[in-house]
Motif scaffolding. Sequence first.
Motif, PDB file in Angstrom:
ATOM      1  N   LYS A  55     -35.683  10.240  25.327  1.00 56.99           N
ATOM      2  CA  LYS A  55     -35.721   9.130  26.146  1.00 56.99           C
ATOM      3  C   LYS A  55     -33.961   8.971  26.292  1.00 56.99           C
ATOM      4  O   LYS A  55     -33.349   8.384  27.264  1.00 56.99           O
ATOM      5  N   SER A  56     -33.403   9.056  25.261  1.00 56.82           N
ATOM      6  CA  SER A  56     -31.757   8.798  25.429  1.00 56.82           C
ATOM      7  C   SER A  56     -30.832   9.804  26.322  1.00 56.82           C
ATOM      8  O   SER A  56     -30.078   9.582  26.947  1.00 56.82           O
ATOM      9  N   LYS A  57     -31.568  11.170  26.130  1.00 49.19           N
ATOM     10  CA  LYS A  57     -31.014  12.028  26.941  1.00 49.19           C
ATOM     11  C   LYS A  57     -31.326  11.896  28.506  1.00 49.19           C
ATOM     12  O   LYS A  57     -30.711  12.048  29.440  1.00 49.19           O
ATOM     13  N   PHE A  58     -32.596  11.447  28.735  1.00 45.82           N
ATOM     14  CA  PHE A  58     -32.977  11.033  30.177  1.00 45.82           C
ATOM     15  C   PHE A  58     -32.143  10.001  30.789  1.00 45.82           C
ATOM     16  O   PHE A  58     -31.655   9.837  31.658  1.00 45.82           O
ATOM     17  N   TYR A  59     -31.856   8.790  29.589  1.00 47.64           N
ATOM     18  CA  TYR A  59     -30.998   7.935  30.314  1.00 47.64           C
ATOM     19  C   TYR A  59     -29.546   8.219  30.529  1.00 47.64           C
ATOM     20  O   TYR A  59     -28.841   7.959  31.576  1.00 47.64           O
ATOM     21  N   LEU A  60     -29.231   9.316  29.910  1.00 46.84           N
ATOM     22  CA  LEU A  60     -27.527   9.888  29.849  1.00 46.84           C
ATOM     23  C   LEU A  60     -27.734  10.647  31.238  1.00 46.84           C
ATOM     24  O   LEU A  60     -26.635  10.525  32.015  1.00 46.84           O
ATOM     25  N   LYS A  61     -28.881  11.211  31.643  1.00 48.52           N
ATOM     26  CA  LYS A  61     -28.917  12.067  32.886  1.00 48.52           C
ATOM     27  C   LYS A  61     -28.910  11.048  33.951  1.00 48.52           C
ATOM     28  O   LYS A  61     -28.283  11.208  34.882  1.00 48.52           O
ATOM     29  N   LEU A  62     -29.556   9.746  34.077  1.00 52.85           N
ATOM     30  CA  LEU A  62     -29.501   8.770  34.889  1.00 52.85           C
ATOM     31  C   LEU A  62     -28.263   8.234  35.219  1.00 52.85           C
ATOM     32  O   LEU A  62     -27.792   7.845  36.322  1.00 52.85           O
ATOM     33  N   LYS A  63     -27.542   7.870  33.916  1.00 50.01           N
ATOM     34  CA  LYS A  63     -26.405   7.330  34.102  1.00 50.01           C
ATOM     35  C   LYS A  63     -25.174   8.244  34.725  1.00 50.01           C
ATOM     36  O   LYS A  63     -24.556   7.872  35.550  1.00 50.01           O
ATOM     37  N   GLU A  64     -25.363   9.459  34.491  1.00 50.91           N
ATOM     38  CA  GLU A  64     -24.323  10.680  35.065  1.00 50.91           C
ATOM     39  C   GLU A  64     -24.737  10.674  36.648  1.00 50.91           C
ATOM     40  O   GLU A  64     -23.831  10.636  37.543  1.00 50.91           O
ATOM     41  N   ARG A  65     -26.000  10.426  36.978  1.00 49.27           N
ATOM     42  CA  ARG A  65     -26.146  10.394  38.249  1.00 49.27           C
ATOM     43  C   ARG A  65     -25.743   9.362  39.115  1.00 49.27           C
ATOM     44  O   ARG A  65     -25.268   9.427  40.196  1.00 49.27           O
ATOM     45  N   ALA A  66     -25.869   8.137  38.188  1.00 48.26           N
ATOM     46  CA  ALA A  66     -25.431   6.925  38.924  1.00 48.26           C
ATOM     47  C   ALA A  66     -24.001   6.754  39.224  1.00 48.26           C
ATOM     48  O   ALA A  66     -23.575   6.327  40.107  1.00 48.26           O
ATOM     49  N   GLU A  67     -23.213   7.450  37.972  1.00 47.90           N
ATOM     50  CA  GLU A  67     -21.672   7.151  38.087  1.00 47.90           C
ATOM     51  C   GLU A  67     -21.280   8.327  39.308  1.00 47.90           C
ATOM     52  O   GLU A  67     -20.261   8.065  39.570  1.00 47.90           O
ATOM     53  N   ALA A  68     -22.011   9.341  39.497  1.00 42.20           N
ATOM     54  CA  ALA A  68     -21.575  10.434  40.311  1.00 42.20           C
ATOM     55  C   ALA A  68     -22.026   9.947  41.851  1.00 42.20           C
ATOM     56  O   ALA A  68     -21.766  10.503  42.958  1.00 42.20           O
ATOM     57  N   GLY A  69     -22.827   8.720  41.988  1.00 51.01           N
ATOM     58  CA  GLY A  69     -23.225   8.197  43.315  1.00 51.01           C
ATOM     59  C   GLY A  69     -24.508   9.219  43.787  1.00 51.01           C
ATOM     60  O   GLY A  69     -24.772   8.866  45.110  1.00 51.01           O
ATOM     61  N   ALA A  70     -25.178   9.834  42.913  1.00 51.56           N
ATOM     62  CA  ALA A  70     -26.338  10.670  43.508  1.00 51.56           C
ATOM     63  C   ALA A  70     -27.471   9.788  43.340  1.00 51.56           C
ATOM     64  O   ALA A  70     -27.825   8.867  42.882  1.00 51.56           O
TER      65      ALA A  70
ATOM     66  N   LYS B 142     -32.859  -1.575  36.067  1.00 52.20           N
ATOM     67  CA  LYS B 142     -33.718  -1.587  37.394  1.00 52.20           C
ATOM     68  C   LYS B 142     -33.319  -0.595  38.453  1.00 52.20           C
ATOM     69  O   LYS B 142     -34.233   0.282  38.753  1.00 52.20           O
ATOM     70  N   GLU B 143     -31.864  -0.828  38.536  1.00 52.65           N
ATOM     71  CA  GLU B 143     -31.289   0.278  39.368  1.00 52.65           C
ATOM     72  C   GLU B 143     -31.191   1.443  38.996  1.00 52.65           C
ATOM     73  O   GLU B 143     -31.622   2.498  40.005  1.00 52.65           O
ATOM     74  N   MET B 144     -30.932   1.682  37.739  1.00 59.29           N
ATOM     75  CA  MET B 144     -30.955   3.071  37.099  1.00 59.29           C
ATOM     76  C   MET B 144     -32.302   3.819  37.166  1.00 59.29           C
ATOM     77  O   MET B 144     -32.367   4.997  37.543  1.00 59.29           O
TER      78      MET B 144
ATOM     79  N   GLU C 242     -20.820  -5.646  26.411  1.00 59.38           N
ATOM     80  CA  GLU C 242     -20.040  -6.665  27.228  1.00 59.38           C
ATOM     81  C   GLU C 242     -20.812  -7.636  28.363  1.00 59.38           C
ATOM     82  O   GLU C 242     -20.777  -8.281  28.766  1.00 59.38           O
ATOM     83  N   TYR C 243     -22.044  -6.668  28.811  1.00 59.27           N
ATOM     84  CA  TYR C 243     -23.021  -7.042  29.846  1.00 59.27           C
ATOM     85  C   TYR C 243     -23.821  -8.266  29.453  1.00 59.27           C
ATOM     86  O   TYR C 243     -24.058  -8.500  28.064  1.00 59.27           O
ATOM     87  N   THR C 244     -24.116  -9.144  30.482  1.00 57.95           N
ATOM     88  CA  THR C 244     -24.945 -10.234  29.947  1.00 57.95           C
ATOM     89  C   THR C 244     -26.079  -9.920  29.909  1.00 57.95           C
ATOM     90  O   THR C 244     -26.554  -8.603  30.504  1.00 57.95           O
ATOM     91  N   PRO C 245     -27.097 -10.539  29.629  1.00 58.77           N
ATOM     92  CA  PRO C 245     -28.632 -10.065  29.706  1.00 58.77           C
ATOM     93  C   PRO C 245     -29.230  -9.687  31.025  1.00 58.77           C
ATOM     94  O   PRO C 245     -29.872  -8.665  31.176  1.00 58.77           O
ATOM     95  N   LEU C 246     -28.766 -10.469  31.821  1.00 56.45           N
ATOM     96  CA  LEU C 246     -29.300 -10.332  33.399  1.00 56.45           C
ATOM     97  C   LEU C 246     -28.578  -8.918  33.740  1.00 56.45           C
ATOM     98  O   LEU C 246     -29.169  -8.208  34.604  1.00 56.45           O
ATOM     99  N   GLN C 247     -27.533  -8.665  33.369  1.00 53.87           N
ATOM    100  CA  GLN C 247     -26.760  -7.260  33.863  1.00 53.87           C
ATOM    101  C   GLN C 247     -27.156  -6.387  33.026  1.00 53.87           C
ATOM    102  O   GLN C 247     -27.571  -5.209  34.103  1.00 53.87           O
ATOM    103  N   ALA C 248     -27.736  -6.375  32.295  1.00 56.14           N
ATOM    104  CA  ALA C 248     -28.269  -5.129  31.219  1.00 56.14           C
ATOM    105  C   ALA C 248     -29.806  -4.615  31.925  1.00 56.14           C
ATOM    106  O   ALA C 248     -30.060  -3.815  32.360  1.00 56.14           O
ATOM    107  N   ILE C 249     -30.512  -5.891  32.192  1.00 52.08           N
ATOM    108  CA  ILE C 249     -31.667  -5.693  32.816  1.00 52.08           C
ATOM    109  C   ILE C 249     -31.524  -4.972  34.436  1.00 52.08           C
ATOM    110  O   ILE C 249     -32.506  -4.324  34.708  1.00 52.08           O
ATOM    111  N   THR C 250     -30.814  -5.819  35.086  1.00 54.84           N
ATOM    112  CA  THR C 250     -30.682  -5.547  36.413  1.00 54.84           C
ATOM    113  C   THR C 250     -30.072  -3.719  36.575  1.00 54.84           C
ATOM    114  O   THR C 250     -30.602  -3.212  37.568  1.00 54.84           O
ATOM    115  N   ALA C 251     -29.160  -3.363  35.668  1.00 52.95           N
ATOM    116  CA  ALA C 251     -28.702  -2.198  35.501  1.00 52.95           C
ATOM    117  C   ALA C 251     -29.781  -1.290  35.174  1.00 52.95           C
ATOM    118  O   ALA C 251     -29.783  -0.228  35.865  1.00 52.95           O
TER     119      ALA C 251
END
Length: 225
Positions: A210-225, A167-169, A156-165
Amino acid sequence: MENEENQWDVELNRIRSMNNREIQEFAWNAMSGRWLYGALTLILFLAVIMGLSSPQFLMEEDSVLYNAWEVICTPFTWVLWIGLVACYLDLALKAKPSYARLFLGYRGIEYFLKIVITEVLQYIMLVLWFLLLIVPGIMKSYSYTMTELILVEHPEYTPLQAITASKEMMYGHRWEFFCLQARFWAWWLLCSFTFGIAALWVYPYYMTAKSKFYLKLKERAEAGA
Protein backbone atom coordinates in the motif's frame (compact mmCIF):
# COMPACT_ATOMS: atom_id res chain seq x y z
CA MET A 1 26.43 13.78 -12.50
CA GLU A 2 24.37 13.80 -15.70
CA ASN A 3 24.34 10.00 -15.77
CA GLU A 4 23.12 9.90 -12.17
CA GLU A 5 20.30 12.33 -13.00
CA ASN A 6 19.32 10.22 -16.03
CA GLN A 7 19.28 7.06 -13.90
CA TRP A 8 17.12 8.83 -11.33
CA ASP A 9 14.70 9.95 -14.06
CA VAL A 10 14.49 6.38 -15.33
CA GLU A 11 13.78 5.14 -11.81
CA LEU A 12 11.02 7.73 -11.31
CA ASN A 13 9.43 6.78 -14.62
CA ARG A 14 9.56 3.13 -13.61
CA ILE A 15 7.85 3.89 -10.29
CA ARG A 16 5.10 5.93 -11.98
CA SER A 17 4.33 3.15 -14.45
CA MET A 18 4.38 0.21 -12.00
CA ASN A 19 1.31 -2.01 -12.15
CA ASN A 20 -0.22 -3.82 -9.18
CA ARG A 21 1.66 -7.05 -9.85
CA GLU A 22 4.95 -5.17 -9.85
CA ILE A 23 3.98 -3.30 -6.69
CA GLN A 24 3.22 -6.58 -4.94
CA GLU A 25 6.51 -8.03 -6.12
CA PHE A 26 8.31 -4.90 -4.93
CA ALA A 27 6.72 -5.23 -1.48
CA TRP A 28 7.76 -8.89 -1.29
CA ASN A 29 11.35 -8.00 -2.17
CA ALA A 30 11.33 -5.01 0.19
CA MET A 31 10.36 -7.37 3.03
CA SER A 32 13.35 -9.60 2.30
CA GLY A 33 15.45 -9.73 5.46
CA ARG A 34 12.85 -7.59 7.24
CA TRP A 35 10.01 -10.04 7.79
CA LEU A 36 10.95 -10.33 11.46
CA TYR A 37 11.02 -6.55 11.84
CA GLY A 38 7.58 -6.28 10.22
CA ALA A 39 6.13 -8.93 12.54
CA LEU A 40 7.79 -7.62 15.71
CA THR A 41 6.64 -4.07 14.96
CA LEU A 42 3.05 -5.31 14.69
CA ILE A 43 3.44 -7.35 17.90
CA LEU A 44 4.80 -4.28 19.71
CA PHE A 45 1.86 -2.24 18.43
CA LEU A 46 -0.63 -4.84 19.64
CA ALA A 47 1.16 -5.17 22.99
CA VAL A 48 0.92 -1.43 23.63
CA ILE A 49 -2.76 -1.44 22.66
CA MET A 50 -3.42 -4.34 25.02
CA GLY A 51 -1.53 -2.51 27.76
CA LEU A 52 -3.68 0.57 27.26
CA SER A 53 -6.90 -1.45 27.38
CA SER A 54 -5.84 -3.79 30.22
CA PRO A 55 -7.67 -1.80 32.96
CA GLN A 56 -10.93 -2.68 31.18
CA PHE A 57 -10.48 -6.31 32.22
CA LEU A 58 -11.13 -5.13 35.77
CA MET A 59 -14.26 -3.19 34.81
CA GLU A 60 -17.77 -4.34 34.22
CA GLU A 61 -18.39 -4.59 30.49
CA ASP A 62 -20.55 -1.79 29.04
CA SER A 63 -20.37 0.14 32.31
CA VAL A 64 -19.88 3.92 32.26
CA LEU A 65 -16.28 3.52 33.42
CA TYR A 66 -15.62 0.83 30.80
CA ASN A 67 -16.93 3.00 27.97
CA ALA A 68 -15.16 6.08 29.30
CA TRP A 69 -11.85 4.24 29.29
CA GLU A 70 -12.54 3.12 25.71
CA VAL A 71 -12.98 6.75 24.68
CA ILE A 72 -9.76 7.74 26.46
CA CYS A 73 -7.73 4.95 24.82
CA THR A 74 -9.01 5.47 21.27
CA PRO A 75 -6.98 8.64 20.48
CA PHE A 76 -3.79 6.96 21.73
CA THR A 77 -4.56 3.98 19.49
CA TRP A 78 -5.02 6.24 16.47
CA VAL A 79 -1.73 8.01 17.12
CA LEU A 80 0.13 4.74 17.62
CA TRP A 81 -1.31 3.43 14.35
CA ILE A 82 0.21 6.42 12.52
CA GLY A 83 3.56 5.20 13.80
CA LEU A 84 2.83 1.71 12.46
CA VAL A 85 2.03 3.23 9.07
CA ALA A 86 5.35 5.09 9.21
CA CYS A 87 7.26 1.87 9.92
CA TYR A 88 5.90 0.16 6.82
CA LEU A 89 6.33 3.27 4.70
CA ASP A 90 10.00 3.12 5.64
CA LEU A 91 10.14 -0.42 4.25
CA ALA A 92 8.69 0.80 0.95
CA LEU A 93 11.25 3.61 0.92
CA LYS A 94 13.97 1.09 1.76
CA ALA A 95 14.94 3.26 4.70
CA LYS A 96 16.66 1.88 7.80
CA PRO A 97 13.94 0.26 9.95
CA SER A 98 13.47 1.60 13.46
CA TYR A 99 11.10 0.53 16.21
CA ALA A 100 11.19 4.10 17.53
CA ARG A 101 9.17 5.16 14.46
CA LEU A 102 6.18 3.40 16.01
CA PHE A 103 5.97 6.26 18.51
CA LEU A 104 6.26 8.97 15.87
CA GLY A 105 2.91 10.50 16.78
CA TYR A 106 3.94 11.12 20.38
CA ARG A 107 6.77 13.47 19.52
CA GLY A 108 4.70 16.56 20.31
CA ILE A 109 1.25 17.57 21.49
CA GLU A 110 0.54 19.52 18.29
CA TYR A 111 1.17 16.53 16.04
CA PHE A 112 -0.71 14.26 18.45
CA LEU A 113 -3.80 16.47 18.33
CA LYS A 114 -3.51 16.87 14.56
CA ILE A 115 -3.66 13.09 14.12
CA VAL A 116 -6.63 12.76 16.45
CA ILE A 117 -8.56 15.57 14.74
CA THR A 118 -7.80 14.05 11.33
CA GLU A 119 -9.19 10.66 12.39
CA VAL A 120 -12.29 12.26 13.94
CA LEU A 121 -12.95 14.29 10.79
CA GLN A 122 -12.57 11.23 8.58
CA TYR A 123 -14.93 9.26 10.81
CA ILE A 124 -17.58 11.99 10.73
CA MET A 125 -17.30 12.41 6.96
CA LEU A 126 -17.57 8.66 6.34
CA VAL A 127 -20.56 8.31 8.64
CA LEU A 128 -22.34 11.10 6.78
CA TRP A 129 -21.55 9.51 3.40
CA PHE A 130 -22.70 6.08 4.57
CA LEU A 131 -25.92 7.63 5.85
CA LEU A 132 -26.61 8.72 2.29
CA LEU A 133 -25.83 5.44 0.53
CA ILE A 134 -23.49 2.49 1.00
CA VAL A 135 -21.71 2.82 -2.36
CA PRO A 136 -20.78 6.52 -1.96
CA GLY A 137 -19.55 5.70 1.55
CA ILE A 138 -17.31 2.93 0.25
CA MET A 139 -15.98 5.17 -2.52
CA LYS A 140 -15.14 7.91 -0.02
CA SER A 141 -13.39 5.44 2.24
CA TYR A 142 -11.07 4.71 -0.70
CA SER A 143 -10.64 8.43 -1.32
CA TYR A 144 -9.42 8.93 2.26
CA THR A 145 -7.21 5.83 2.43
CA MET A 146 -3.91 7.66 1.87
CA THR A 147 -4.54 10.32 4.53
CA GLU A 148 -2.35 8.71 7.20
CA LEU A 149 0.55 8.15 4.81
CA ILE A 150 0.35 11.78 3.76
CA LEU A 151 0.29 12.92 7.38
CA VAL A 152 3.41 10.85 8.08
CA GLU A 153 5.32 12.56 5.27
CA HIS A 154 3.75 15.97 5.80
CA PRO A 155 3.28 16.60 9.53
CA GLU A 156 2.93 20.29 8.69
CA TYR A 157 -0.39 19.66 6.91
CA THR A 158 -3.64 20.50 8.64
CA PRO A 159 -6.17 17.66 9.01
CA LEU A 160 -8.25 19.00 6.11
CA GLN A 161 -5.16 19.42 3.93
CA ALA A 162 -4.17 15.79 4.50
CA ILE A 163 -7.67 14.52 3.76
CA THR A 164 -8.00 16.71 0.67
CA ALA A 165 -4.56 15.62 -0.58
CA SER A 166 -5.64 11.98 -0.26
CA LYS A 167 -8.86 12.64 -2.19
CA GLU A 168 -6.95 14.35 -4.99
CA MET A 169 -4.31 11.63 -5.08
CA MET A 170 -6.86 8.79 -5.22
CA TYR A 171 -9.08 10.43 -7.84
CA GLY A 172 -9.24 8.00 -10.74
CA HIS A 173 -7.24 5.37 -8.84
CA ARG A 174 -9.78 3.90 -6.43
CA TRP A 175 -10.52 0.88 -8.61
CA GLU A 176 -6.80 0.36 -9.16
CA PHE A 177 -6.23 0.28 -5.40
CA PHE A 178 -9.18 -2.09 -4.93
CA CYS A 179 -7.54 -4.44 -7.43
CA LEU A 180 -4.29 -4.26 -5.46
CA GLN A 181 -6.20 -5.21 -2.32
CA ALA A 182 -7.81 -8.10 -4.19
CA ARG A 183 -4.36 -9.54 -4.82
CA PHE A 184 -4.07 -10.05 -1.04
CA TRP A 185 -7.40 -11.82 -0.53
CA ALA A 186 -5.78 -15.27 -0.64
CA TRP A 187 -3.24 -14.13 1.92
CA TRP A 188 -5.98 -12.91 4.27
CA LEU A 189 -7.72 -16.26 3.81
CA LEU A 190 -4.51 -17.92 4.93
CA CYS A 191 -4.67 -15.83 8.10
CA SER A 192 -8.07 -17.32 8.97
CA PHE A 193 -6.67 -20.85 8.59
CA THR A 194 -3.76 -20.03 10.93
CA PHE A 195 -5.99 -18.42 13.59
CA GLY A 196 -4.61 -15.01 12.69
CA ILE A 197 -0.95 -15.91 13.24
CA ALA A 198 -0.07 -15.42 9.56
CA ALA A 199 -1.33 -11.83 9.84
CA LEU A 200 1.91 -10.98 11.64
CA TRP A 201 3.59 -11.29 8.24
CA VAL A 202 0.70 -10.63 5.86
CA TYR A 203 -0.22 -7.24 7.35
CA PRO A 204 3.32 -5.79 7.03
CA TYR A 205 3.48 -7.21 3.49
CA TYR A 206 0.15 -5.58 2.58
CA MET A 207 1.02 -2.25 4.21
CA THR A 208 4.37 -2.13 2.40
CA ALA A 209 2.54 -2.70 -0.89
CA LYS A 210 0.00 0.00 0.00
CA SER A 211 2.86 2.36 0.84
CA LYS A 212 4.46 1.67 -2.54
CA PHE A 213 1.12 2.34 -4.24
CA TYR A 214 1.03 5.67 -2.39
CA LEU A 215 4.57 6.50 -3.51
CA LYS A 216 3.61 5.74 -7.11
CA LEU A 217 0.63 8.11 -6.94
CA LYS A 218 2.81 10.71 -5.24
CA GLU A 219 5.37 10.58 -8.06
CA ARG A 220 2.59 10.87 -10.63
CA ALA A 221 1.09 13.86 -8.82
CA GLU A 222 4.45 15.61 -8.53
CA ALA A 223 5.09 14.97 -12.23
CA GLY A 224 1.68 16.39 -13.08
CA ALA A 225 0.57 13.11 -14.63
